[in-house]
Design a protein around this motif. Structure first.
Motif, PDB file in Angstrom:
ATOM      1  N   GLN A 236       0.833  -1.199   0.000  1.00 40.72           N
ATOM      2  CA  GLN A 236       0.000   0.000   0.000  1.00 40.72           C
ATOM      3  C   GLN A 236       0.871   1.254   0.000  1.00 40.72           C
ATOM      4  O   GLN A 236       0.564   2.227  -0.692  1.00 40.72           O
ATOM      5  N   HIS A 237       1.971   1.234   0.746  1.00 43.23           N
ATOM      6  CA  HIS A 237       2.898   2.376   0.759  1.00 43.23           C
ATOM      7  C   HIS A 237       3.495   2.591  -0.626  1.00 43.23           C
ATOM      8  O   HIS A 237       3.639   3.739  -1.084  1.00 43.23           O
ATOM      9  N   VAL A 238       3.845   1.498  -1.299  1.00 45.17           N
ATOM     10  CA  VAL A 238       4.403   1.606  -2.654  1.00 45.17           C
ATOM     11  C   VAL A 238       3.357   2.218  -3.588  1.00 45.17           C
ATOM     12  O   VAL A 238       3.668   3.140  -4.358  1.00 45.17           O
ATOM     13  N   ARG A 239       2.126   1.724  -3.531  1.00 49.89           N
ATOM     14  CA  ARG A 239       1.056   2.274  -4.387  1.00 49.89           C
ATOM     15  C   ARG A 239       0.825   3.754  -4.092  1.00 49.89           C
ATOM     16  O   ARG A 239       0.651   4.560  -5.011  1.00 49.89           O
ATOM     17  N   ASP A 240       0.837   4.109  -2.813  1.00 55.55           N
ATOM     18  CA  ASP A 240       0.641   5.516  -2.439  1.00 55.55           C
ATOM     19  C   ASP A 240       1.767   6.392  -2.984  1.00 55.55           C
ATOM     20  O   ASP A 240       1.529   7.495  -3.478  1.00 55.55           O
ATOM     21  N   THR A 241       2.999   5.896  -2.894  1.00 49.97           N
ATOM     22  CA  THR A 241       4.150   6.664  -3.373  1.00 49.97           C
ATOM     23  C   THR A 241       4.107   6.811  -4.886  1.00 49.97           C
ATOM     24  O   THR A 241       4.403   7.885  -5.430  1.00 49.97           O
ATOM     25  N   LEU A 242       3.717   5.735  -5.589  1.00 50.41           N
ATOM     26  CA  LEU A 242       3.580   5.836  -7.044  1.00 50.41           C
ATOM     27  C   LEU A 242       2.460   6.802  -7.427  1.00 50.41           C
ATOM     28  O   LEU A 242       2.592   7.562  -8.385  1.00 50.41           O
ATOM     29  N   ALA A 243       1.384   6.804  -6.679  1.00 52.13           N
ATOM     30  CA  ALA A 243       0.290   7.750  -6.938  1.00 52.13           C
ATOM     31  C   ALA A 243       0.762   9.183  -6.705  1.00 52.13           C
ATOM     32  O   ALA A 243       0.409  10.096  -7.469  1.00 52.13           O
TER      33      ALA A 243
ATOM     34  N   ALA B 193       3.848  10.218  -7.038  1.00 50.00           N
ATOM     35  CA  ALA B 193       4.728  10.547  -8.165  1.00 50.00           C
ATOM     36  C   ALA B 193       3.905  10.898  -9.399  1.00 50.00           C
ATOM     37  O   ALA B 193       4.220  11.861 -10.116  1.00 50.00           O
ATOM     38  N   LYS B 194       2.837  10.142  -9.630  1.00 54.53           N
ATOM     39  CA  LYS B 194       1.977  10.409 -10.785  1.00 54.53           C
ATOM     40  C   LYS B 194       1.308  11.772 -10.663  1.00 54.53           C
ATOM     41  O   LYS B 194       1.227  12.520 -11.641  1.00 54.53           O
ATOM     42  N   SER B 195       0.855  12.107  -9.465  1.00 56.26           N
ATOM     43  CA  SER B 195       0.210  13.410  -9.284  1.00 56.26           C
ATOM     44  C   SER B 195       1.209  14.557  -9.428  1.00 56.26           C
ATOM     45  O   SER B 195       0.821  15.679  -9.712  1.00 56.26           O
ATOM     46  N   ALA B 196       2.495  14.252  -9.260  1.00 53.30           N
ATOM     47  CA  ALA B 196       3.535  15.266  -9.453  1.00 53.30           C
ATOM     48  C   ALA B 196       3.966  15.343 -10.918  1.00 53.30           C
ATOM     49  O   ALA B 196       4.870  16.106 -11.263  1.00 53.30           O
ATOM     50  N   GLY B 197       3.329  14.519 -11.780  1.00 49.77           N
ATOM     51  CA  GLY B 197       3.611  14.596 -13.207  1.00 49.77           C
ATOM     52  C   GLY B 197       4.561  13.533 -13.725  1.00 49.77           C
ATOM     53  O   GLY B 197       4.920  13.539 -14.907  1.00 49.77           O
ATOM     54  N   PHE B 198       4.973  12.594 -12.874  1.00 52.23           N
ATOM     55  CA  PHE B 198       5.879  11.541 -13.313  1.00 52.23           C
ATOM     56  C   PHE B 198       5.078  10.350 -13.817  1.00 52.23           C
ATOM     57  O   PHE B 198       3.949  10.116 -13.392  1.00 52.23           O
ATOM     58  N   ASN B 199       5.676   9.583 -14.723  1.00 52.90           N
ATOM     59  CA  ASN B 199       5.035   8.405 -15.286  1.00 52.90           C
ATOM     60  C   ASN B 199       5.377   7.199 -14.413  1.00 52.90           C
ATOM     61  O   ASN B 199       6.532   6.786 -14.328  1.00 52.90           O
ATOM     62  N   SER B 200       4.365   6.630 -13.765  1.00 51.21           N
ATOM     63  CA  SER B 200       4.607   5.537 -12.826  1.00 51.21           C
ATOM     64  C   SER B 200       5.126   4.284 -13.528  1.00 51.21           C
ATOM     65  O   SER B 200       5.897   3.525 -12.950  1.00 51.21           O
ATOM     66  N   LYS B 201       4.725   4.076 -14.760  1.00 49.50           N
ATOM     67  CA  LYS B 201       5.214   2.920 -15.522  1.00 49.50           C
ATOM     68  C   LYS B 201       6.721   3.023 -15.752  1.00 49.50           C
ATOM     69  O   LYS B 201       7.456   2.051 -15.609  1.00 49.50           O
ATOM     70  N   VAL B 202       7.174   4.213 -16.077  1.00 49.05           N
ATOM     71  CA  VAL B 202       8.606   4.439 -16.294  1.00 49.05           C
ATOM     72  C   VAL B 202       9.364   4.321 -14.969  1.00 49.05           C
ATOM     73  O   VAL B 202      10.459   3.753 -14.922  1.00 49.05           O
ATOM     74  N   ILE B 203       8.773   4.812 -13.898  1.00 52.06           N
ATOM     75  CA  ILE B 203       9.413   4.688 -12.581  1.00 52.06           C
ATOM     76  C   ILE B 203       9.598   3.219 -12.223  1.00 52.06           C
ATOM     77  O   ILE B 203      10.661   2.806 -11.754  1.00 52.06           O
ATOM     78  N   ARG B 204       8.579   2.395 -12.462  1.00 51.50           N
ATOM     79  CA  ARG B 204       8.705   0.955 -12.191  1.00 51.50           C
ATOM     80  C   ARG B 204       9.811   0.329 -13.038  1.00 51.50           C
ATOM     81  O   ARG B 204      10.558  -0.523 -12.578  1.00 51.50           O
ATOM     82  N   GLN B 205       9.913   0.771 -14.289  1.00 52.59           N
ATOM     83  CA  GLN B 205      10.963   0.252 -15.169  1.00 52.59           C
ATOM     84  C   GLN B 205      12.344   0.650 -14.647  1.00 52.59           C
ATOM     85  O   GLN B 205      13.268  -0.154 -14.649  1.00 52.59           O
ATOM     86  N   ILE B 206      12.480   1.877 -14.186  1.00 51.94           N
ATOM     87  CA  ILE B 206      13.754   2.327 -13.621  1.00 51.94           C
ATOM     88  C   ILE B 206      14.107   1.515 -12.388  1.00 51.94           C
ATOM     89  O   ILE B 206      15.263   1.103 -12.205  1.00 51.94           O
ATOM     90  N   LEU B 207      13.132   1.246 -11.537  1.00 54.44           N
ATOM     91  CA  LEU B 207      13.388   0.427 -10.350  1.00 54.44           C
ATOM     92  C   LEU B 207      13.879  -0.962 -10.737  1.00 54.44           C
ATOM     93  O   LEU B 207      14.804  -1.501 -10.123  1.00 54.44           O
ATOM     94  N   ARG B 208      13.268  -1.539 -11.776  1.00 54.12           N
ATOM     95  CA  ARG B 208      13.683  -2.859 -12.242  1.00 54.12           C
ATOM     96  C   ARG B 208      15.116  -2.822 -12.782  1.00 54.12           C
ATOM     97  O   ARG B 208      15.928  -3.672 -12.461  1.00 54.12           O
ATOM     98  N   ILE B 209      15.424  -1.786 -13.552  1.00 51.99           N
ATOM     99  CA  ILE B 209      16.759  -1.654 -14.135  1.00 51.99           C
ATOM    100  C   ILE B 209      17.811  -1.459 -13.051  1.00 51.99           C
ATOM    101  O   ILE B 209      18.903  -2.031 -13.117  1.00 51.99           O
ATOM    102  N   ARG B 210      17.498  -0.684 -12.031  1.00 50.04           N
ATOM    103  CA  ARG B 210      18.474  -0.415 -10.973  1.00 50.04           C
ATOM    104  C   ARG B 210      18.832  -1.657 -10.168  1.00 50.04           C
ATOM    105  O   ARG B 210      19.881  -1.715  -9.541  1.00 50.04           O
ATOM    106  N   LYS B 211      17.972  -2.675 -10.211  1.00 48.45           N
ATOM    107  CA  LYS B 211      18.267  -3.932  -9.530  1.00 48.45           C
ATOM    108  C   LYS B 211      19.245  -4.800 -10.327  1.00 48.45           C
ATOM    109  O   LYS B 211      19.816  -5.737  -9.788  1.00 48.45           O
ATOM    110  N   MET B 212      19.407  -4.486 -11.590  1.00 43.56           N
ATOM    111  CA  MET B 212      20.251  -5.290 -12.472  1.00 43.56           C
ATOM    112  C   MET B 212      21.692  -4.796 -12.424  1.00 43.56           C
ATOM    113  O   MET B 212      21.950  -3.632 -12.136  1.00 43.56           O
TER     114      MET B 212
END
Length: 85
Positions: A35-42, A44-63
């Motif tokens: 729920q905290h993750v969903r709230d934080t993504l929401a 970010a989205k309300s601040a104008g960021f694309n949540s799909k891209v943020i998730r992709q960046i998180l995935r890439i940073r783990k690699m």
């Protein structure tokens, strides 16, 4: 002999109950974190960021860098093959 087996069964049952209780608490914590993750993504989205891209960046940073480079090369190759690059 039966007393020893009964005692072992009671100990095993207690141990199992402890593990189940622990897993239930962890599941509750995971749900709260989700729920905290969903709230934080929401947020970010309300601040104008694309949540799909943020998730992709998180995935890439783990690699590791090698994995990222290999994936980017394959993506570029596939896009070229499809006339997208």
């Amino acid at each position: 002999m039966d007393d020893k087996m009964d005692e072992q069964m009671v100990e095993a049952a207690e141990h199992l109950q402890q593990m189940i209780d622990r897993l239930e608490r962890l599941e509750e914590e995971r749900a709260a974190l989700g729920q905290h993750v969903r709230d934080t993504l929401a947020e970010a989205k309300s601040a104008g960021f694309n949540s799909k891209v943020i998730r992709q960046i998180l995935r890439i940073r783990k690699m590791d860098k090698h994995q990222v480079d290999e994936e980017e090369q394959l993506l570029h190759l596939y896009k070229q093959a499809l006339g997208m690059a």
